[in-house]
Design a protein around this motif. Sequence first.
Motif, mmCIF file in Angstrom:
data_model
loop_
_atom_site.group_PDB
_atom_site.id
_atom_site.type_symbol
_atom_site.label_atom_id
_atom_site.label_comp_id
_atom_site.label_asym_id
_atom_site.label_seq_id
_atom_site.Cartn_x
_atom_site.Cartn_y
_atom_site.Cartn_z
ATOM 1 N N ALA A 51 -64.821 68.689 49.843
ATOM 2 C CA ALA A 51 -63.382 68.700 49.574
ATOM 3 C C ALA A 51 -62.595 69.012 50.841
ATOM 4 N N SER A 52 -63.112 69.904 51.669
ATOM 5 C CA SER A 52 -62.426 70.250 52.923
ATOM 6 C C SER A 52 -62.382 69.059 53.868
ATOM 7 N N ILE A 53 -63.500 68.351 53.989
ATOM 8 C CA ILE A 53 -63.534 67.170 54.859
ATOM 9 C C ILE A 53 -62.593 66.093 54.339
ATOM 10 N N VAL A 57 -59.403 64.440 56.348
ATOM 11 C CA VAL A 57 -59.275 62.988 56.556
ATOM 12 C C VAL A 57 -57.950 62.484 56.015
ATOM 13 N N ILE A 58 -57.576 62.928 54.813
ATOM 14 C CA ILE A 58 -56.293 62.513 54.232
ATOM 15 C C ILE A 58 -55.137 62.991 55.101
ATOM 16 N N GLY A 59 -55.210 64.211 55.595
ATOM 17 C CA GLY A 59 -54.166 64.730 56.476
ATOM 18 C C GLY A 59 -54.070 63.945 57.772
ATOM 19 N N PHE A 60 -55.216 63.570 58.335
ATOM 20 C CA PHE A 60 -55.222 62.791 59.571
ATOM 21 C C PHE A 60 -54.606 61.412 59.350
ATOM 22 N N ILE A 61 -54.981 60.764 58.255
ATOM 23 C CA ILE A 61 -54.414 59.451 57.946
ATOM 24 C C ILE A 61 -52.911 59.553 57.702
#
Length: 70
Positions: A51-53, A57-61
């Motif tokens: 969930a953390s990863i 990833v969602i935050g980076f996108i």
Amino acid sequence: MQLLLCDGLSTDADGVVYCSGESASITLEEVQASPASNGLTKEQADALIGASILALVIGFIFALMLRQLR
């Protein structure tokens, strides 16, 4: 396989272990079946890492998308 639980342990010169105080035994299956009282199980830790990863990833996108809109 059984595990011996003791209040205190002592060894002699030959390496023989002696149990002092109250003692009890528990099987390895009973130890594995009982959940940890504090901490996470391996499955919970794996789910938390996943969930953390995913959140990273969602935050980076999302950050890349905001950068393109500027």
